[in-house]
Scaffold this motif. Sequence first.
Motif, PDB file in Angstrom:
ATOM      1  N   ILE A  76       0.877  -1.171   0.000  1.00  0.00           N
ATOM      2  CA  ILE A  76       0.000   0.000   0.000  1.00  0.00           C
ATOM      3  C   ILE A  76       0.913   1.218   0.000  1.00  0.00           C
ATOM      4  N   THR A  77       0.688   2.120  -0.889  1.00  0.00           N
ATOM      5  CA  THR A  77       1.468   3.358  -0.829  1.00  0.00           C
ATOM      6  C   THR A  77       0.505   4.508  -0.633  1.00  0.00           C
ATOM      7  N   GLY A  78       0.990   5.535   0.009  1.00  0.00           N
ATOM      8  CA  GLY A  78       0.137   6.688   0.259  1.00  0.00           C
ATOM      9  C   GLY A  78       0.778   7.602   1.258  1.00  0.00           C
ATOM     10  N   ARG A  79      -0.038   8.410   1.906  1.00  0.00           N
ATOM     11  CA  ARG A  79       0.527   9.353   2.853  1.00  0.00           C
ATOM     12  C   ARG A  79      -0.082   9.165   4.220  1.00  0.00           C
ATOM     13  N   ASN A  80       0.750   9.347   5.204  1.00  0.00           N
ATOM     14  CA  ASN A  80       0.306   9.254   6.576  1.00  0.00           C
ATOM     15  C   ASN A  80       0.871  10.465   7.278  1.00  0.00           C
ATOM     16  N   SER A  81      -0.004  11.311   7.787  1.00  0.00           N
ATOM     17  CA  SER A  81       0.348  12.630   8.336  1.00  0.00           C
ATOM     18  C   SER A  81       1.324  13.344   7.410  1.00  0.00           C
ATOM     19  N   ASN A  82       2.601  13.404   7.793  1.00  0.00           N
ATOM     20  CA  ASN A  82       3.503  14.219   6.972  1.00  0.00           C
ATOM     21  C   ASN A  82       4.502  13.387   6.191  1.00  0.00           C
ATOM     22  N   ARG A  83       4.249  12.107   6.127  1.00  0.00           N
ATOM     23  CA  ARG A  83       5.247  11.287   5.441  1.00  0.00           C
ATOM     24  C   ARG A  83       4.633  10.388   4.383  1.00  0.00           C
ATOM     25  N   THR A  84       5.478   9.982   3.461  1.00  0.00           N
ATOM     26  CA  THR A  84       5.050   8.993   2.489  1.00  0.00           C
ATOM     27  C   THR A  84       5.219   7.631   3.142  1.00  0.00           C
ATOM     28  N   GLU A  89      -6.406 -10.293   4.862  1.00  0.00           N
ATOM     29  CA  GLU A  89      -7.095  -9.999   6.128  1.00  0.00           C
ATOM     30  C   GLU A  89      -6.514  -8.757   6.802  1.00  0.00           C
ATOM     31  N   THR A  90      -5.213  -8.634   6.736  1.00  0.00           N
ATOM     32  CA  THR A  90      -4.582  -7.501   7.425  1.00  0.00           C
ATOM     33  C   THR A  90      -4.721  -6.208   6.624  1.00  0.00           C
ATOM     34  N   LEU A  91      -5.143  -6.359   5.391  1.00  0.00           N
ATOM     35  CA  LEU A  91      -5.160  -5.219   4.484  1.00  0.00           C
ATOM     36  C   LEU A  91      -6.004  -4.063   5.021  1.00  0.00           C
ATOM     37  N   GLU A  92      -7.173  -4.416   5.555  1.00  0.00           N
ATOM     38  CA  GLU A  92      -8.093  -3.368   6.002  1.00  0.00           C
ATOM     39  C   GLU A  92      -7.476  -2.548   7.127  1.00  0.00           C
ATOM     40  N   ASN A  93      -6.870  -3.274   8.086  1.00  0.00           N
ATOM     41  CA  ASN A  93      -6.219  -2.594   9.202  1.00  0.00           C
ATOM     42  C   ASN A  93      -5.088  -1.696   8.740  1.00  0.00           C
ATOM     43  N   ASP A  94      -4.336  -2.235   7.814  1.00  0.00           N
ATOM     44  CA  ASP A  94      -3.179  -1.484   7.328  1.00  0.00           C
ATOM     45  C   ASP A  94      -3.610  -0.233   6.573  1.00  0.00           C
ATOM     46  N   VAL A  95      -4.667  -0.366   5.827  1.00  0.00           N
ATOM     47  CA  VAL A  95      -5.149   0.794   5.070  1.00  0.00           C
ATOM     48  C   VAL A  95      -5.582   1.895   6.033  1.00  0.00           C
ATOM     49  N   ALA A  96      -6.094   1.492   7.195  1.00  0.00           N
ATOM     50  CA  ALA A  96      -6.551   2.463   8.181  1.00  0.00           C
ATOM     51  C   ALA A  96      -5.430   3.371   8.666  1.00  0.00           C
ATOM     52  N   GLN A  97      -4.173   2.919   8.526  1.00  0.00           N
ATOM     53  CA  GLN A  97      -3.039   3.742   8.968  1.00  0.00           C
ATOM     54  C   GLN A  97      -2.770   4.934   8.038  1.00  0.00           C
ATOM     55  N   PHE A  98      -3.410   4.905   6.903  1.00  0.00           N
ATOM     56  CA  PHE A  98      -3.119   5.932   5.901  1.00  0.00           C
ATOM     57  C   PHE A  98      -4.127   7.073   5.968  1.00  0.00           C
ATOM     58  N   ASP A  99      -3.646   8.262   5.714  1.00  0.00           N
ATOM     59  CA  ASP A  99      -4.552   9.382   5.532  1.00  0.00           C
ATOM     60  C   ASP A  99      -5.071   9.391   4.097  1.00  0.00           C
ATOM     61  N   ARG A 100      -4.184   9.034   3.215  1.00  0.00           N
ATOM     62  CA  ARG A 100      -4.544   9.032   1.810  1.00  0.00           C
ATOM     63  C   ARG A 100      -3.814   7.864   1.154  1.00  0.00           C
ATOM     64  N   VAL A 101      -4.561   7.066   0.429  1.00  0.00           N
ATOM     65  CA  VAL A 101      -3.942   5.918  -0.223  1.00  0.00           C
ATOM     66  C   VAL A 101      -3.729   6.254  -1.694  1.00  0.00           C
ATOM     67  N   THR A 102      -2.537   6.010  -2.169  1.00  0.00           N
ATOM     68  CA  THR A 102      -2.279   6.229  -3.591  1.00  0.00           C
ATOM     69  C   THR A 102      -2.691   4.991  -4.368  1.00  0.00           C
TER      70      THR A 102
END
Lengths: 376, 487
Positions: free
Chosen positions: A61-69, A78-91
């Motif tokens: 998953i690539t994207g941005r989380n707060s101030n970082r890429t 299964e873990t995908l949903e949780n991991d996506v939740a860590q992102f502010d914006r998913v590329t």
Amino acid sequence: MTMSASQSEVEYLASTLIKNEQPVTYQSLSRELGVHVNHAKLVLSEFYEKNKDKLTASFVITGRNSNRTLIKLSRNEETLENDVAQFDRVTTIHIYCVHSKQVIFSNNEIAFEELKHPIDSSKTEIYIKNGLIKGPTVKEVEKSTLPIPTPTKTSATRPPASVPTSTAAKPAKSAGITSSYVSRKQAANDKKVNTLSNYTSRKEESKRKPVEQASSGYQYKSRKLDTKTPKERVIVSNHGPDDDVEAEDDFVPTSKSASKKGDLEKLFEDEFSDFEDDSVLDNAEPIAVDDNIVNEVEKLEVNDETASQTSPQITSRQQSTEPESLPEKEEEEEITQEVDEDGYIVTSKKARPSAKAKATSGKKTQTNLMSFFGKK
Amino acid sequence: MVEFTDYFNREVTPSTEYTRTSFKDSSDYPKQEEFIISAKDRKYDRQYFSMYQYRFKNLKERIIGNAIQKWGDGTKRVNGQTIVKQDKILDITSGKLCWVVGTVFCDLKDKLNIFQDVEKGIDDVLPLVPDSYVGDDENSMTTMLEDESGRAILHNEEFLSKNILVTGCIVGVLGIEISAGIFEIMDIVYPEASPQKPLTLKASEGKGKVAIVSGLNLEEGVDADLKLELLKQYVTGSLGSSEDSKTASSVCRLIIAGDSVKPIKEMSDRSNRDFVTTNNYGSKNISQYNPESLVKFDEFLREILVSLPVSVMPGNNDMGEICLPQQPLHKSLFHSNARYLNGEYLERLTNPYWFNFGELRVLGTSGQNVHDILKYLSKNTTAAPELILKIMESHIKWQNFIPTAPDTLYCYPFDNSDPFTLVDETPHVYFVGNQQQYASEVYTYASTTTGNSGSVRLVSVPRFSETGELVLLDLDTLETEVVQISL
């Protein structure tokens, strides 16, 4: 998904993933089949979708989380949903690796799998076509000027062998007296070559064959090269002599140290020539101080009086040194020294050569001794 | 709320090709050679005194200028006392408010001491560097100011805890001698900052970015690090979407700031450190490096070099010498990349190093200078990012970025020069590698004498092996950004 995999791609995936149960990453697929990385991502995810019952996949998953890429690897769906939740914006989310459900691969193993498909720098064009960012052109060093790495060469030419040799040479030197003797003989030898051409040539002739025979006795020399060098040295890389020019330029060895080194080397050389002489004496015809030769020498001296290099004193010393050395050599010739694999020096007495030596030169040595004492 | 499946394979199109931003600077920049010591000039028979003397001479004048501006000499009065300048520490008269310039010296209990080693007869063994120089009793720590005439103990705990002072910095202090040899410090003055090269930042110029990574810590064995694989794929542009590839293509150089390979584990744990004796030829002298990990590093670079130019700085754990400035890693370590070695494509750099990107000057170290200063601070201090930035800020204030060499950092004995002092130039960007966390800020300073002000972008680059982070520095805007690779 509109992308459809070609026949060969499906075949490759089926055989690797399902039959051989090996993991496939998008990168390994791209490199294996020479396709664009993004094409590989699509093909891989298509194949995964169709064989979900047998396969499991990890995702990137690539994207941005707060101030970082953020680039996050998600273990499985299964873990995908949780991991996506860590992102502010998913590329984007794309497949990373697919492998059989039967086998669990650790991250390390997958990374190791990736390493099995190293980049081949000669095929850069293909990689660029397949999604690698085109870098600035490399000012390549011409292949011809590049030193060709030859690890075997190092073992042959580099001095590691000299380290053990020195240990082998030590015991012979340890007597203390011998060392002084060595230098004197060396000096005498040099003179001989210069002036007494007849005499030396005869010695050389007789020397040659026995030396070759004798070399078989010095097996340790070659063994060391075979067994020791690879064991002790791992050569990360070996650059040819021109490659180190920069470094070597910087180190200008002083002539003093050079000459010192030269002296050292001579010392060792001499140690060997000593041995060789022994073997010569064992088998060859009596060459040492025969009355004929002494006469011959004296004659030559008379003839050569004009030659400035030889002074009568030196030659006379040479005569006396020759016999002086003999008793010592006799002792040595029965003993062989070998350096075993552990670096220990094994000294053993050889029965056969000594017997031979006795048979051929027993009487001769006696006369030599006699002549020695007789002279004094 | 968008379902995450919508993101699947978004912007993953197999057609786009990217060309990397390349930034080539042809201008000659002598500072790039600043830390190179040619092999025949590596003479260790000199005294370090000359280096300290040079540092003191150079910075003293710059401090006096600032101090006169701030405190004056007999012109300003504080609490009914006139401030006077003293030329020497020995001239300080008790009870009189004055200021004086000197070199700081910190006496700490656990600092390495060669005299003790000689006394115990272990001076031929390379001592283990302690985790902290401060002993168990933190009160035993004394900070002194010295010059050629004498020493005075600096007193004022509160002030000293706020302002970092370590051995080797040259500062001017204002205060009163309260009892014999003890100087109550009230204020401090740092040297006038060296000028910065004029720099105009144009966002549109398109110089691109540099990626800085440190502490890769490649290990031997089959335990390959997947993070490193993802890093390779990211910088070469195959990971992620077209947008990610586009970002990656704007990176024009990867700087590896030290600690690329991990030293052999048992070595660091080993209590019996016999192998570091001066007897370099004994059987006990075992290499600290595993050749396999060096080969791995070489292979790692090969994967990146097909697409991205790389600059490698040596670090504390790399196979370079112990002395600062560390000289470039030997080219034999880059065996499989030999074809890149002759150009700027694969640069082997010193640590520290002055980078030059057009007008932009970037100073970078592999982090030893910051780690060493942390050892001077109280044991309880944690290496918080704020503290790291404060230390880096102090480096600029002191106008010396490795003051603790040669006291507690091994250093080459320079003859009448000190390359760690910012003599003629202050960088625009200053980064240190191998830190615990990423941090970045702009430190702005104003010069009191000339009225010039300047700003330095400070970047603390974390260890990649622990954080999975690399830092992108935009050469146009000097903005920094972190890319984190997380498993």
